[in-house]
Design a protein around this motif. Structure first.
Motif, mmCIF file in Angstrom:
data_model
loop_
_atom_site.group_PDB
_atom_site.id
_atom_site.type_symbol
_atom_site.label_atom_id
_atom_site.label_comp_id
_atom_site.label_asym_id
_atom_site.label_seq_id
_atom_site.Cartn_x
_atom_site.Cartn_y
_atom_site.Cartn_z
ATOM 1 N N LYS A 63 -1.406 0.915 -8.169
ATOM 2 C CA LYS A 63 -1.859 -0.441 -7.837
ATOM 3 C C LYS A 63 -1.234 -0.912 -6.526
ATOM 4 O O LYS A 63 -1.884 -1.563 -5.717
ATOM 5 C CB LYS A 63 -1.500 -1.400 -8.965
ATOM 6 N N ALA A 64 0.031 -0.537 -6.305
ATOM 7 C CA ALA A 64 0.729 -0.916 -5.072
ATOM 8 C C ALA A 64 0.367 0.007 -3.911
ATOM 9 O O ALA A 64 0.703 -0.280 -2.763
ATOM 10 C CB ALA A 64 2.231 -0.899 -5.303
ATOM 11 N N GLY A 65 -0.304 1.121 -4.207
ATOM 12 C CA GLY A 65 -0.641 2.085 -3.151
ATOM 13 C C GLY A 65 0.598 2.741 -2.574
ATOM 14 O O GLY A 65 0.643 3.074 -1.393
ATOM 15 N N ASN A 66 1.601 2.955 -3.403
ATOM 16 C CA ASN A 66 2.900 3.436 -2.950
ATOM 17 C C ASN A 66 2.996 4.961 -3.077
ATOM 18 O O ASN A 66 3.521 5.484 -4.065
ATOM 19 C CB ASN A 66 4.007 2.747 -3.750
ATOM 20 N N SER A 67 2.511 5.670 -2.083
ATOM 21 C CA SER A 67 2.488 7.132 -2.132
ATOM 22 C C SER A 67 3.896 7.729 -2.132
ATOM 23 O O SER A 67 4.140 8.759 -2.761
ATOM 24 C CB SER A 67 1.679 7.701 -0.970
ATOM 25 N N ARG A 68 4.822 7.087 -1.476
ATOM 26 C CA ARG A 68 6.202 7.606 -1.417
ATOM 27 C C ARG A 68 6.835 7.625 -2.807
ATOM 28 O O ARG A 68 7.445 8.618 -3.209
ATOM 29 C CB ARG A 68 7.049 6.774 -0.468
ATOM 30 N N GLU A 69 6.700 6.538 -3.554
ATOM 31 C CA GLU A 69 7.283 6.467 -4.895
ATOM 32 C C GLU A 69 6.545 7.377 -5.871
ATOM 33 O O GLU A 69 7.164 7.972 -6.752
ATOM 34 C CB GLU A 69 7.300 5.028 -5.411
ATOM 35 N N ILE A 70 5.235 7.484 -5.726
ATOM 36 C CA ILE A 70 4.471 8.397 -6.579
ATOM 37 C C ILE A 70 4.942 9.822 -6.333
ATOM 38 O O ILE A 70 5.158 10.593 -7.268
ATOM 39 C CB ILE A 70 2.953 8.268 -6.320
ATOM 40 N N ALA A 71 5.135 10.178 -5.066
ATOM 41 C CA ALA A 71 5.536 11.540 -4.701
ATOM 42 C C ALA A 71 6.916 11.899 -5.245
ATOM 43 O O ALA A 71 7.203 13.080 -5.450
ATOM 44 C CB ALA A 71 5.509 11.707 -3.193
#
Length: 131
Positions: free
Chosen positions: A34-42
């Motif tokens: 939802k936040a579009g946070n690719s760094r945290e997802i990765a």
């Protein structure tokens, strides 16, 4: 009877596990999408990730998969994400399906993760246009 049960529950509740399963992993991923946070997802990617993005599918390193996901969020800024399906019956595997709304359309996100050293790591991530 209720007067007896209330003190027992107050005493027993701290000893019960807060969650018998770590089903919250998929909920956390939904919030990150939802936040579009690719760094945290990765941070939750395994060393190699099977990534299927719209029409392209391959196995990528953690860093490559993060870059591809970052590019996806640049082209499709996230607006909302909701969990539509969750399988958490196996304590070592989590599978969840998210509905991801972006400014450019809706997507279906499938996440498969396996427990490694008491942490869930994403082994497969599939993002496809919602039909």
């Amino acid at each position: 009877m209720i007067r007896f049960l209330l003190p027992v529950l107050v005493f027993v509740m701290p000893f019960l596990p807060s969650s018998p399963f770590q089903g919250d992993f998929v909920d956390e991923m939904s919030a990150l999408f939802k936040a579009g946070n690719s760094r945290e997802i990765a941070k939750s990617f395994s060393p190699s990730v099977e990534l299927s993005l719209i029409n392209e599918e391959d196995v990528y390193s953690k860093l490559q998969a993060e870059q591809i996901l970052r590019d996806f969020f640049t082209k499709h800024p996230a607006v909302n994400s909701t969990v539509i399906h969750l399988i958490n019956t196996n304590p070592n595997i989590r599978f969840g399906i998210l509905s991801l709304a972006t400014k450019n359309g809706k997507f279906r996100v499938s996440i498969t993760s396996k427990k490694t050293a008491n942490v869930f790591l994403i082994t497969s991530l599939r993002i496809e246009a919602e039909k």
